[in-house]
Write a protein that holds these residues in place. Structure first.
Motif, PDB file in Angstrom:
ATOM      1  N   HIS A 143      25.172  -9.799  -0.920  1.00 48.84           N
ATOM      2  CA  HIS A 143      23.801  -9.826  -1.427  1.00 48.84           C
ATOM      3  C   HIS A 143      22.979  -8.722  -0.771  1.00 48.84           C
ATOM      4  N   PRO A 144      22.454  -7.790  -1.566  1.00 44.58           N
ATOM      5  CA  PRO A 144      21.740  -6.636  -1.001  1.00 44.58           C
ATOM      6  C   PRO A 144      20.533  -7.011  -0.132  1.00 44.58           C
ATOM      7  N   VAL A 145      19.784  -8.031  -0.527  1.00 47.57           N
ATOM      8  CA  VAL A 145      18.608  -8.410   0.262  1.00 47.57           C
ATOM      9  C   VAL A 145      19.045  -8.989   1.605  1.00 47.57           C
ATOM     10  N   ALA A 146      20.033  -9.866   1.582  1.00 48.27           N
ATOM     11  CA  ALA A 146      20.538 -10.444   2.832  1.00 48.27           C
ATOM     12  C   ALA A 146      21.154  -9.358   3.710  1.00 48.27           C
ATOM     13  N   ARG A 147      21.838  -8.417   3.092  1.00 48.37           N
ATOM     14  CA  ARG A 147      22.429  -7.320   3.863  1.00 48.37           C
ATOM     15  C   ARG A 147      21.342  -6.500   4.547  1.00 48.37           C
ATOM     16  N   LYS A 148      20.231  -6.281   3.858  1.00 44.54           N
ATOM     17  CA  LYS A 148      19.128  -5.521   4.457  1.00 44.54           C
ATOM     18  C   LYS A 148      18.515  -6.288   5.621  1.00 44.54           C
ATOM     19  N   VAL A 149      18.354  -7.595   5.466  1.00 41.14           N
ATOM     20  CA  VAL A 149      17.746  -8.410   6.521  1.00 41.14           C
ATOM     21  C   VAL A 149      18.625  -8.445   7.768  1.00 41.14           C
ATOM     22  N   PHE A 150      19.924  -8.615   7.594  1.00 45.75           N
ATOM     23  CA  PHE A 150      20.806  -8.806   8.743  1.00 45.75           C
ATOM     24  C   PHE A 150      21.417  -7.523   9.292  1.00 45.75           C
ATOM     25  N   PHE A 151      21.512  -6.482   8.482  1.00 48.15           N
ATOM     26  CA  PHE A 151      22.161  -5.256   8.940  1.00 48.15           C
ATOM     27  C   PHE A 151      21.247  -4.040   8.892  1.00 48.15           C
ATOM     28  N   GLY A 152      20.013  -4.219   8.459  1.00 51.54           N
ATOM     29  CA  GLY A 152      19.072  -3.114   8.412  1.00 51.54           C
ATOM     30  C   GLY A 152      19.176  -2.347   7.108  1.00 51.54           C
ATOM     31  N   PRO A 153      18.299  -1.370   6.934  1.00 45.47           N
ATOM     32  CA  PRO A 153      18.298  -0.605   5.685  1.00 45.47           C
ATOM     33  C   PRO A 153      19.554   0.254   5.550  1.00 45.47           C
ATOM     34  N   GLU A 154      19.902   0.533   4.308  1.00 48.98           N
ATOM     35  CA  GLU A 154      21.047   1.408   4.035  1.00 48.98           C
ATOM     36  C   GLU A 154      20.746   2.803   4.573  1.00 48.98           C
ATOM     37  N   PRO A 155      21.731   3.454   5.178  1.00 48.77           N
ATOM     38  CA  PRO A 155      21.482   4.816   5.647  1.00 48.77           C
ATOM     39  C   PRO A 155      21.230   5.752   4.470  1.00 48.77           C
TER      40      PRO A 155
END
Length: 157
Positions: A143-155
């Motif tokens: 899930h892109p939103v969860a990925r952003k919350v837990f791993f930070g923004p995409e490089p």
């Protein structure tokens, strides 16, 4: 069977719930304030290692702001609302513990390997024997939103 990682995550969630019950309804106000500050700050952190400082800073700011607000809840409702907020906060912290361990991209399979092979054996064993960590990592990663919350923004490319 639960690993030490599961015990740590569940204990953290239980302690956060107990803290919410003790703090009361004011804790309920701090939760959305901290979440909003964290979400707004995600685009400005230079890397994933700064997420911890962002979380700590947003939590402290939220605690300060919620302490300034004159809020009163009925006596019986106060610990229930605080416990609810503590439970949500504890579930978030437990999820962070389960998915926040090192991962790596595997060129051979084209997938993310969790945990990373470079992680210490004790961490690899804990994740491998956990009934929660690999499944939760897969859910967060998809899930892109969860990925952003837990791993930070995409490089940026």
């Amino acid at each position: 069977m639960l690993s030490w990682l599961d015990v740590l995550a569940i204990t953290t969630a239980a302690l956060a719930t107990a803290m919410g019950v003790r703090r009361g309804g004011g804790f309920l106000l701090a939760l959305p304030i901290a979440a909003a500050l964290y979400w707004l700050g995600l685009d400005y952190v230079p890397g994933p290692s700064w997420l911890l400082l962002l979380g700590l800073g947003s939590g402290l700011a939220a605690a300060f702001v919620s302490g300034l607000l004159p809020v009163s809840f009925p006596f019986k409702l106060d610990p229930i609302l605080g416990g609810l907020a503590g439970f949500v906060w504890g579930a978030f912290l437990a999820l962070v513990l389960w998915v926040g361990l090192p991962s790596e991209y595997s060129p051979a399979t084209g997938a993310i390997r969790y945990p990373a092979l470079s992680a210490p054996p004790i961490i690899q064993d804990a994740v491998a024997s956990s009934p929660f960590a690999p499944k939760l990592f897969a859910v967060v990663w998809q899930h892109p939103v969860a990925r952003k919350v837990f791993f930070g923004p995409e490089p940026s490319r």
